[in-house]
Scaffold this motif. Sequence first.
Motif, PDB file in Angstrom:
ATOM      1  N   MET B 126       0.818  -1.206   0.000  1.00 45.42           N
ATOM      2  CA  MET B 126       0.000   0.000   0.000  1.00 45.42           C
ATOM      3  C   MET B 126       0.857   1.264   0.000  1.00 45.42           C
ATOM      4  O   MET B 126       0.511   2.269  -0.626  1.00 45.42           O
ATOM      5  CB  MET B 126      -0.886  -0.029   1.248  1.00 45.42           C
ATOM      6  CG  MET B 126      -1.792   1.139   1.453  1.00 45.42           C
ATOM      7  SD  MET B 126      -2.836   0.841   2.892  1.00 45.42           S
ATOM      8  CE  MET B 126      -1.876   1.584   4.187  1.00 45.42           C
ATOM      9  N   LEU B 127       2.001   1.204   0.683  1.00 44.90           N
ATOM     10  CA  LEU B 127       2.819   2.397   0.853  1.00 44.90           C
ATOM     11  C   LEU B 127       3.916   2.525  -0.198  1.00 44.90           C
ATOM     12  O   LEU B 127       4.729   3.445  -0.148  1.00 44.90           O
ATOM     13  CB  LEU B 127       3.455   2.394   2.253  1.00 44.90           C
ATOM     14  CG  LEU B 127       2.478   2.423   3.424  1.00 44.90           C
ATOM     15  CD1 LEU B 127       3.210   2.245   4.739  1.00 44.90           C
ATOM     16  CD2 LEU B 127       1.689   3.722   3.440  1.00 44.90           C
ATOM     17  N   GLU B 128       3.929   1.587  -1.152  1.00 41.29           N
ATOM     18  CA  GLU B 128       4.959   1.623  -2.179  1.00 41.29           C
ATOM     19  C   GLU B 128       4.888   2.954  -2.940  1.00 41.29           C
ATOM     20  O   GLU B 128       3.806   3.498  -3.165  1.00 41.29           O
ATOM     21  CB  GLU B 128       4.742   0.430  -3.125  1.00 41.29           C
ATOM     22  CG  GLU B 128       5.996  -0.116  -3.749  1.00 41.29           C
ATOM     23  CD  GLU B 128       6.276   0.520  -5.093  1.00 41.29           C
ATOM     24  OE1 GLU B 128       7.464   0.669  -5.414  1.00 41.29           O
ATOM     25  OE2 GLU B 128       5.302   0.877  -5.787  1.00 41.29           O
ATOM     26  N   TYR B 129       6.044   3.486  -3.327  1.00 41.14           N
ATOM     27  CA  TYR B 129       6.064   4.853  -3.843  1.00 41.14           C
ATOM     28  C   TYR B 129       5.312   5.036  -5.154  1.00 41.14           C
ATOM     29  O   TYR B 129       4.434   5.881  -5.276  1.00 41.14           O
ATOM     30  CB  TYR B 129       7.510   5.331  -3.987  1.00 41.14           C
ATOM     31  CG  TYR B 129       7.603   6.734  -4.535  1.00 41.14           C
ATOM     32  CD1 TYR B 129       7.076   7.811  -3.825  1.00 41.14           C
ATOM     33  CD2 TYR B 129       8.193   6.982  -5.774  1.00 41.14           C
ATOM     34  CE1 TYR B 129       7.146   9.094  -4.309  1.00 41.14           C
ATOM     35  CE2 TYR B 129       8.261   8.279  -6.276  1.00 41.14           C
ATOM     36  CZ  TYR B 129       7.732   9.328  -5.536  1.00 41.14           C
ATOM     37  OH  TYR B 129       7.805  10.594  -6.030  1.00 41.14           O
ATOM     38  N   ARG B 130       5.640   4.182  -6.148  1.00 43.77           N
ATOM     39  CA  ARG B 130       5.068   4.446  -7.477  1.00 43.77           C
ATOM     40  C   ARG B 130       3.702   3.812  -7.689  1.00 43.77           C
ATOM     41  O   ARG B 130       2.801   4.413  -8.265  1.00 43.77           O
ATOM     42  CB  ARG B 130       6.028   3.962  -8.564  1.00 43.77           C
ATOM     43  CG  ARG B 130       7.155   4.956  -8.783  1.00 43.77           C
ATOM     44  CD  ARG B 130       8.099   4.488  -9.842  1.00 43.77           C
ATOM     45  NE  ARG B 130       7.488   4.381 -11.144  1.00 43.77           N
ATOM     46  CZ  ARG B 130       7.990   3.630 -12.131  1.00 43.77           C
ATOM     47  NH1 ARG B 130       9.106   2.945 -11.917  1.00 43.77           N
ATOM     48  NH2 ARG B 130       7.406   3.581 -13.296  1.00 43.77           N
ATOM     49  N   PHE B 131       3.542   2.553  -7.224  1.00 43.99           N
ATOM     50  CA  PHE B 131       2.295   1.853  -7.516  1.00 43.99           C
ATOM     51  C   PHE B 131       1.416   1.660  -6.282  1.00 43.99           C
ATOM     52  O   PHE B 131       0.353   1.082  -6.352  1.00 43.99           O
ATOM     53  CB  PHE B 131       2.603   0.492  -8.156  1.00 43.99           C
ATOM     54  CG  PHE B 131       3.451   0.617  -9.384  1.00 43.99           C
ATOM     55  CD1 PHE B 131       2.908   1.150 -10.551  1.00 43.99           C
ATOM     56  CD2 PHE B 131       4.790   0.221  -9.384  1.00 43.99           C
ATOM     57  CE1 PHE B 131       3.683   1.285 -11.689  1.00 43.99           C
ATOM     58  CE2 PHE B 131       5.572   0.344 -10.525  1.00 43.99           C
ATOM     59  CZ  PHE B 131       5.016   0.887 -11.676  1.00 43.99           C
ATOM     60  N   GLY B 132       1.918   2.113  -5.130  1.00 47.86           N
ATOM     61  CA  GLY B 132       1.154   1.933  -3.898  1.00 47.86           C
ATOM     62  C   GLY B 132      -0.177   2.648  -3.954  1.00 47.86           C
ATOM     63  O   GLY B 132      -0.288   3.748  -4.509  1.00 47.86           O
ATOM     64  N   THR B 133      -1.221   2.029  -3.364  1.00 54.78           N
ATOM     65  CA  THR B 133      -2.557   2.617  -3.454  1.00 54.78           C
ATOM     66  C   THR B 133      -2.645   3.948  -2.722  1.00 54.78           C
ATOM     67  O   THR B 133      -3.444   4.802  -3.094  1.00 54.78           O
ATOM     68  CB  THR B 133      -3.623   1.660  -2.878  1.00 54.78           C
ATOM     69  OG1 THR B 133      -3.032   0.920  -1.836  1.00 54.78           O
ATOM     70  CG2 THR B 133      -4.159   0.755  -3.947  1.00 54.78           C
ATOM     71  N   LEU B 134      -1.851   4.146  -1.691  1.00 51.11           N
ATOM     72  CA  LEU B 134      -1.976   5.394  -0.939  1.00 51.11           C
ATOM     73  C   LEU B 134      -1.562   6.592  -1.798  1.00 51.11           C
ATOM     74  O   LEU B 134      -2.299   7.575  -1.914  1.00 51.11           O
ATOM     75  CB  LEU B 134      -1.132   5.343   0.342  1.00 51.11           C
ATOM     76  CG  LEU B 134      -1.256   6.576   1.237  1.00 51.11           C
ATOM     77  CD1 LEU B 134      -2.712   6.835   1.602  1.00 51.11           C
ATOM     78  CD2 LEU B 134      -0.427   6.429   2.499  1.00 51.11           C
ATOM     79  N   ASN B 135      -0.392   6.479  -2.435  1.00 55.47           N
ATOM     80  CA  ASN B 135       0.037   7.575  -3.295  1.00 55.47           C
ATOM     81  C   ASN B 135      -0.887   7.743  -4.496  1.00 55.47           C
ATOM     82  O   ASN B 135      -1.156   8.861  -4.933  1.00 55.47           O
ATOM     83  CB  ASN B 135       1.479   7.357  -3.761  1.00 55.47           C
ATOM     84  CG  ASN B 135       2.475   7.792  -2.692  1.00 55.47           C
ATOM     85  OD1 ASN B 135       2.090   8.412  -1.700  1.00 55.47           O
ATOM     86  ND2 ASN B 135       3.738   7.483  -2.897  1.00 55.47           N
ATOM     87  N   GLN B 136      -1.376   6.614  -5.039  1.00 52.96           N
ATOM     88  CA  GLN B 136      -2.295   6.704  -6.173  1.00 52.96           C
ATOM     89  C   GLN B 136      -3.563   7.441  -5.785  1.00 52.96           C
ATOM     90  O   GLN B 136      -4.078   8.263  -6.534  1.00 52.96           O
ATOM     91  CB  GLN B 136      -2.629   5.308  -6.691  1.00 52.96           C
ATOM     92  CG  GLN B 136      -1.505   4.744  -7.558  1.00 52.96           C
ATOM     93  CD  GLN B 136      -1.855   3.397  -8.139  1.00 52.96           C
ATOM     94  OE1 GLN B 136      -2.844   2.779  -7.764  1.00 52.96           O
ATOM     95  NE2 GLN B 136      -1.024   2.926  -9.063  1.00 52.96           N
ATOM     96  N   LEU B 143      -4.107  15.659  -4.459  1.00 50.59           N
ATOM     97  CA  LEU B 143      -3.252  16.059  -3.345  1.00 50.59           C
ATOM     98  C   LEU B 143      -1.821  15.547  -3.567  1.00 50.59           C
ATOM     99  O   LEU B 143      -1.200  14.996  -2.667  1.00 50.59           O
ATOM    100  CB  LEU B 143      -3.799  15.515  -2.021  1.00 50.59           C
ATOM    101  CG  LEU B 143      -5.143  16.077  -1.575  1.00 50.59           C
ATOM    102  CD1 LEU B 143      -5.702  15.291  -0.406  1.00 50.59           C
ATOM    103  CD2 LEU B 143      -5.001  17.545  -1.200  1.00 50.59           C
ATOM    104  N   ASP B 144      -1.340  15.719  -4.761  1.00 54.98           N
ATOM    105  CA  ASP B 144      -0.031  15.176  -5.139  1.00 54.98           C
ATOM    106  C   ASP B 144       1.070  15.514  -4.140  1.00 54.98           C
ATOM    107  O   ASP B 144       1.932  14.697  -3.856  1.00 54.98           O
ATOM    108  CB  ASP B 144       0.391  15.719  -6.505  1.00 54.98           C
ATOM    109  CG  ASP B 144      -0.405  15.074  -7.613  1.00 54.98           C
ATOM    110  OD1 ASP B 144      -1.640  15.287  -7.632  1.00 54.98           O
ATOM    111  OD2 ASP B 144       0.195  14.354  -8.423  1.00 54.98           O
TER     112      ASP B 144
END
Lengths: 271, 297
Positions: B126-136, B143-144
């Motif tokens: 979930m917290l992965e930078y590029r594909f994590g759902t939170l950043n997505q 809210l980039d």
Amino acid sequence: MNISLVTRRQKRIITVFLYAFALVWLFPFYTAIRNSLKVNGFKNYVDLFMGDLNGISLLGTFRNSAFIALGSTVILLAVGSLAAFAFSKLRFFAKEALYATVLLCLAVPGVVILIPFYYILKNVGLYNTLWSVILSEAVLTLPFAVLMMRNYYDNLPPELMESASIDGATKLQMFNRIYLPLSTPALINLGVLSIMWSFQDFLLPLMFLTDKSVLTATVAVNTLKGLFGFSPADYGKFNAALVVLGMPGVIIFLFARKYITSGITSGAVKD
Amino acid sequence: MKIKAREHATGYLFVTPLLVLFAIFLFYGFYFIIQTSFFKETLSFRDAEFVGWENYRMVIEDSRFLYSIVNNLVFSAAAIVIGVSVGCLVSVVLSIGIRGSKFLGALFFIPSFMPLALIAMVFSIMLEYRFGTLNQLLHGIGLDFLAQRWLSNPEMAYLSVISISVFLIGLPMMYYNADMTTINSGILEAAVIDGAGLGRMMWNILFPLLKNAHKTIILSTLLGSFREFERIFLLTQGGPAGATENTSVYIYSFVRSAGANIGFVCAASAIVLLIALSISVVQMLAFRTKARKGGRG
């Protein structure tokens, strides 16, 4: 508590707040389920159970987990209840000192005892067998079992012993015929807890079970992570495996929550 | 009263299985750790070379080790603060009986019934930078600027490890629920009549009344922090650059590194074991005085 501590307006605010909190809470669940349906959709789940995953059968790993959970639980219940009964109802030399020593072992961190366990298990030829984890889990959970069962036996009346001894019963008979049956609720609580903890265990199987044939479900997912490539299809399947791994927890919750609650709290909060 | 030899023997007969298991695994294990800690040897246990206190010196002088102990304390402090605040608040609020409180209760409990390894793995995805759902999600709602390197920036990694504690308030909630059933509702009624508001009631009456649960949570969390492994091993591997390493991950990293000096691992293990046992002694003393004060046998 069934008194009206709050006004209706306060109640409404609390409700909104709590549901907002729950929504954030659901986010990890959402992550896992959404990712598990990527590329092949529900077929990811079917594939998990139909075939091997790089030589690992997910069903097989669940079978291993179940065998370990049952094995360690049986040992735990038998050894734990015997000892707890003695600590509660019998008199013998250095009893309280021995009991304190057992309780002290509640603190032993798994990773600290890993190397000696590895050495012992290797020497008795149990390394890479399910028994290695069964025994180590039982040993590490025993202090809690003794604590919890002793608390329970302490609350059973000692008068039963006296009347039984007038009838000429031995201590073993008293345990077997009177106190053990009376402690069934506590045994169920402890058994459910032990099965749950065993399914959650990661470190011991990770260290002692390296053959593909003896992997447990919890560790298998970690192994799969290493084995799977980074193709999106594998990613979906991997996440489906994570969701499946969460299922025993949900099932245990639905059917046995009250046993776990009363087990944990009767072991820890003595009131 | 004198106890007959026969009675002693019967008692010991009952604890024999326990003592046998403990003697083989734990007591011999402790002996093994201490003995090995004075040697330099590998996991094959051959060619042991006596080095005296050298291993202990190396462990104590390793700033990574000291740092890992500090991390244990920081993570448990965070877990305690979260358990005692969020956990307590949620259990109290749920007991007021709002709509759907059964469902919400279940939701908050369920993660505690799942393997921590699984939760840590889901969080890491979930917290992965590029594909994590939170950043997505953050990108999706515009809210980039909030999107972060959750796991590779040291401060954020700390925050991520701690955030799992919020997900694990099920256990503290269990203790609070159990403790709340022992509270005499007359006290609360009296407070309502005296005009206490909800906030006052929580802070001045309920919170102090739940001190048994607080104590249990504080001690068991502290003790648990020296056992904990999966959360950090699977979320950050102790990284970035050892920032989130705890004692378990520290020790394990030496167990598994090739050609590792097992004596060194045992010296570190002995120190951690000593700390854990000390906490356990404190715990036992804390609960013993309570039992005596309460006048219960």
